[in-house]
Design a protein around this motif. Structure first.
Motif, PDB file in Angstrom:
ATOM      1  N   ARG A  61      31.674 -16.524 -86.623  1.00 27.29           N
ATOM      2  CA  ARG A  61      31.193 -16.142 -85.334  1.00 27.29           C
ATOM      3  C   ARG A  61      32.218 -15.667 -84.469  1.00 27.29           C
ATOM      4  O   ARG A  61      33.025 -15.110 -84.784  1.00 27.29           O
ATOM      5  N   GLU A 152      29.529  -7.926 -77.363  1.00 20.06           N
ATOM      6  CA  GLU A 152      29.366  -9.163 -78.120  1.00 20.06           C
ATOM      7  C   GLU A 152      30.669 -10.177 -78.185  1.00 20.06           C
ATOM      8  O   GLU A 152      30.796 -11.341 -78.021  1.00 20.06           O
ATOM      9  N   LYS A 179      26.522  -5.420 -79.092  1.00 22.83           N
ATOM     10  CA  LYS A 179      25.499  -6.256 -79.637  1.00 22.83           C
ATOM     11  C   LYS A 179      24.653  -5.565 -80.547  1.00 22.83           C
ATOM     12  O   LYS A 179      24.157  -4.455 -80.113  1.00 22.83           O
ATOM     13  N   GLN A 182      19.743  -9.138 -84.937  1.00 21.97           N
ATOM     14  CA  GLN A 182      20.072 -10.247 -85.892  1.00 21.97           C
ATOM     15  C   GLN A 182      18.858 -10.592 -86.618  1.00 21.97           C
ATOM     16  O   GLN A 182      17.762 -10.311 -86.036  1.00 21.97           O
ATOM     17  N   ASN A 206      16.053 -10.131 -78.725  1.00 24.06           N
ATOM     18  CA  ASN A 206      16.199  -9.578 -80.323  1.00 24.06           C
ATOM     19  C   ASN A 206      14.959 -10.107 -81.003  1.00 24.06           C
ATOM     20  O   ASN A 206      14.300 -11.134 -80.717  1.00 24.06           O
TER      21      ASN A 206
END
Length: 843
Positions: A61, A152, A179, A182, A206
């Protein structure tokens, strides 16, 4: 008025679009035929939510590098790399890239200047990295002020970096990861309100639509004054939609778009107190911004308050528009991935901003003698306490188009493991700029007198009024009013560039404890410059140059344990002439006229070469939750453009940056995470070339017995600290969560003295026989801003899984400090203490 209306209409459109998008969210979430990862068991969801509250360092991450060229983890990369995660960006309340980067040690910022447009201008390890900023691995050429709403993470790679990014990158590069969709559903929104009319709203939605299709939209609206500064305001809005087809499959297609529109009254900062011509005393004299109690050469004492703004509301403005579109195709072949990315960018920037005094000497004054005669009649202000409102103007655009193909992944050759990235890139760039036509008093000498004060070309140092009713005239002494217009099309300058590049990287695991990291890159860079049409000519000329650049890097990593590593590395960088296309400070620009001397210079220009040597150690502590890095480095630059000892342009300039860096990032415990570090550098201009002094002609009676002569002396810069670079910097952001839901955040940021530029008062004289004597300097002027500490604080409370509130206080002690030092004229002043509260919503 039209600019404000545009900003409001854009914000209204954004708000309606966002509301509509949220309203459709439940329908997508209820797609039972295509369950999303959000349908996982409740216990796993709870664990995931808890994990997201921590900054994961070495996992997949926020703490890891992203992109096809990231062939190794941060721990196994043999160079200093900082990954700034969105958690820290959000916690610190950073809404611009410059705000976010102040948390990274070793980065300072340069101010806009006559030849350098307004925009983010970070210095990494002593080198201007304005032209080494990338978005998703693609060079973002245009000078601009970037927002964080679609970011991000931010990756800062330190050290010579042309192998990774291409031309430039002498001190390092900045890569912004945006970004993208997802495979889950979420809605995250914030609304902030605070002091100085601070208002900010953001949205990140999202949605997984089923059928392996995901969409995401990030959006932002911002409006504020500036704490501690009179009249300044900033408004902007942006939106960044993206869609991915094939989420979770071997073949994926992502289309994205980014738009940012900004309008503001730009801040002109505070002028330096002295010039070399009026600085009192002898020896080394520090010229700092004229803030607080100031006594002029004429003996007048007054106070320059922090909120003093020397610009003009009726004249100054800045409007900027950014469009970026990208299309990315990816396909997985087992452990290898093929990616092709096409990208288009258009950035427009138009502004007029006040550059206070422009080294005219009006601030301190040029003489203590009271004017008499004609000077008294004109009301010449020569005793100090005034400044000239020089207008720095620019309008223009930058357009880029490129395609990048990458093959990356892993494979084994026997017992040796490889993590590779191979790629090619082709790009086309164009930048065109001009200046506005307006009268500013630039033809009047001395600049400040009764007439120029009446026209508001000049103003009081102590009592400037940004509401002065400034009017544009056809000339400095005419009474005919005229609107401000853009210069003639023929007076604009155009730069173009074409690049063809190929590169390869390989992180080779020879044995589990020994890794070899290699990289090479070739760039074929062609630059064209079409200067403004010269006076008296009817045909433009185009000057063109092509450079072939080869760069490489090599590093060795030894791992005593699984979570520790020792490394040594070497890397190069190459900065060709006209590398920035006029979108930044260009010390090695192409000549702008087609004179014989300049055409000869065009052929003799050289590529500036940089080499970096680095050794370091990295460790992952507390189950790899806390990352520590210690590095020592040296960066050497050769071929910098300078005046040679024979008076011609040569490539003899040298710089050397030595230093150590320590950084930390991650979780000390489950209830404490930290981010920051310390950097110490010895940034030195080893050879600044030469400076020409003119010995005046010798006249006996009415006969010139000796013409004026020029003599060269070593540059005042040689041996001095590199400009725009702090020798010491420290940053710390800590977030403490003593009980569930409650968090305390705090930041401490230190930057030592930064120098903007140097000058001295050496002179040359000659006698009747033509013998030239160089009179040594009696004083050296060091334009600089003093060291400072800044402290921030944050209090947050998570009401439940959907709602949280927080309060940020920035510049807690209301410190007066200057984060940017201009080379000669002024320094940018930082905002005072401000506070804002934020309501966050998550679904």
């Amino acid at each position: 008025m039209s600019r404000s209306s545009t900003a409001r209409s854009g914000a209204s459109y954004l708000a309606l679009a966002c509301v509509g998008f949220i309203a459709t969210a439940p329908a997508h979430a209820a797609d039972n035929n295509n369950p999303t990862p959000a349908d996982a068991d409740k216990e796993a969801q709870d664990r995931s939510a808890q994990d997201r509250d921590q900054i994961v360092v070495n996992g997949a991450r926020s703490g890891e590098l992203q992109g096809p060229k990231a062939v190794a983890t941060v721990e196994n990369t043999p160079r200093s790399v900082i990954v700034l995660p969105k958690d820290v960006i959000e916690q610190t309340g950073s809404t611009t890239l410059a705000d976010a980067l102040r948390t990274v040690p070793g980065i300072t910022f340069g101010a806009a200047e006559g030849g350098n447009p307004i925009g983010d201008r970070p210095f990494i390890r002593g080198f201007d990295s304005q032209g080494s900023t990338f978005v998703d691995g693609v060079r973002d050429t245009a000078a601009q002020t970037r927002d964080t709403f679609a970011i991000e993470q931010v990756q800062v790679v330190r050290g010579s970096d042309s192998t990774l990014g291409g031309r430039g990158s002498a001190g390092g590069s900045i890569n912004i990861i945006t970004k993208t969709p997802q495979a889950t559903d979420f809605v995250r929104a914030t609304a902030s309100y605070g002091t100085d009319d601070y208002k900010h709203a953001s949205l990140d939605v999202n949605q997984y639509l089923g059928g392996n299709v995901g969409v995401r939209i990030a959006a932002m609206w911002h409006d504020q004054g500036v704490a501690g500064r009179d009249a300044i305001w900033q408004r902007r809005w942006g939106v960044a939609p993206s869609v991915t087809i094939g989420l979770g499959t071997d073949t994926r297609l992502t289309a994205s778009y980014y738009y940012l529109e900004s309008h503001e009254l730009p801040d002109s900062g505070i002028p330096y107190l002295y010039t070399i011509g009026n600085a009192p005393g002898a020896g080394e004299i520090y010229s700092e911004p004229a803030i607080g109690k100031v006594t002029t050469i004429g003996g007048v004492t007054g106070n320059v308050s922090r909120d003093t703004f020397y610009g003009l509301k009726d004249r100054d403005f800045r409007d900027a528009y950014t469009h970026q579109a990208a299309l990315r195709f990816e396909h997985d072949f087992g452990t290898l991935t093929l990616r092709n990315s096409s990208h288009y960018g258009y950035n427009e920037q138009n502004y007029i901003y006040t550059q206070p005094d422009d080294q005219q000497g009006n601030v301190f004054g040029t003489t203590a003698v009271v004017p008499t005669g004609a000077a008294a009649t004109r009301g010449d202000r020569v005793n100090g306490g005034y400044l000239w409102r020089r207008a720095n103007t620019r309008y223009g655009y930058t357009e880029t188009l490129g395609n990048q193909t990458d093959l990356f992944g892993t494979f084994d050759t026997g017992s040796v493991k490889h993590s590779i990235a191979l790629g090619t890139e082709v790009s086309w760039e164009k930048a065109r700029r001009g200046a506005y036509v307006l009268a500013t008093g630039s033809t009047v000498s001395p600049r400040c007198n009764n007439d120029t004060l009446a026209r508001f070309y000049c103003t009081s140092l102590f009592n400037a009024n940004p509401n002065d009713a400034w009017v544009n005239y056809t000339g400095d002494t005419t009474t005919v009013q005229t609107p401000i217009v853009e210069g003639a099309h023929s007076a604009e300058t155009q730069n173009e560039a074409n690049s063809v590049s190929a590169y390869a990287f390989d992180s080779i695991t020879l044995v589990p404890s020994l890794l070899l990291n290699l990289g090479v890159r070739y760039d074929h860079f062609t630059s064209k410059l079409t200067p403004a049409l010269a006076a008296g000519t009817t045909q433009t000329v185009t000057l063109e140059r092509t450079d072939d650049l080869f760069n490489w890097q090599a590093g060795l990593v030894f791992k005593p344990t699984k979570n520790t590593s020792l490394y040594a590395s070497y890397a190069t960088a190459a900065t060709p002439p006209n590398s920035l296309l006029g979108e930044g400070s260009e010390p090695n620009a192409l000549p702008t006229t087609n004179t014989a001397a300049n055409l000869t210079l065009l052929d003799s220009l050289k590529v500036e070469k940089t080499k970096s040597y680095e050794v370091g150690a990295k460790a992952g502590l507390f189950n790899e939750q806390l990352s520590l890095t210690l590095a020592a480095f040296q960066t050497d630059t050769d071929n910098a453009r300078a005046t040679g000892e024979d008076g011609t342009v040569q490539f003899v300039g040298k710089r050397r940056i030595r230093g150590i860096e320590f950084s930390f990032n991650g979780n000390v415990t489950k209830w404490l995470n930290v981010f920051g570090g310390y950097t110490h550098m010895d940034p030195k201009i080893v050879d600044g070339g030469y400076t020409a002094l003119t010995a005046a002609a010798v006249v006996v009676g009415n006969v010139t017995v000796q013409p004026a002569k020029s003599v060269l002396v070593p540059s005042v810069n040689t041996g001095r600290q590199a400009t725009q670079t702090a020798a010491d910097s420290f940053t710390l952001w800590a977030n403490l969560t003593p009980v569930k839901g409650l968090s305390f955040g705090g930041g401490a940021f230190y930057t030592s003295r930064v120098f903007g530029g140097y000058s001295d008062n050496r002179t040359a004289t000659q006698n009747a026989a033509g013998v030239v004597t160089v009179n040594p300097a009696t004083k050296v002027l060091l334009r600089s801003v003093p060291e400072y500490w800044r402290f921030d604080a944050r209090l947050g409370y998570k009401i439940n899984e959907h709602f949280d509130v927080s309060v940020n206080v920035q510049n807690l002690t209301d410190k007066v400090y200057f984060p940017q030092a201009y080379s000669a004229h002024y320094a940018s002043i930082a905002p005072g203490r401000s506070a804002f509260a934020t309501l966050g919503v998550k679904f």
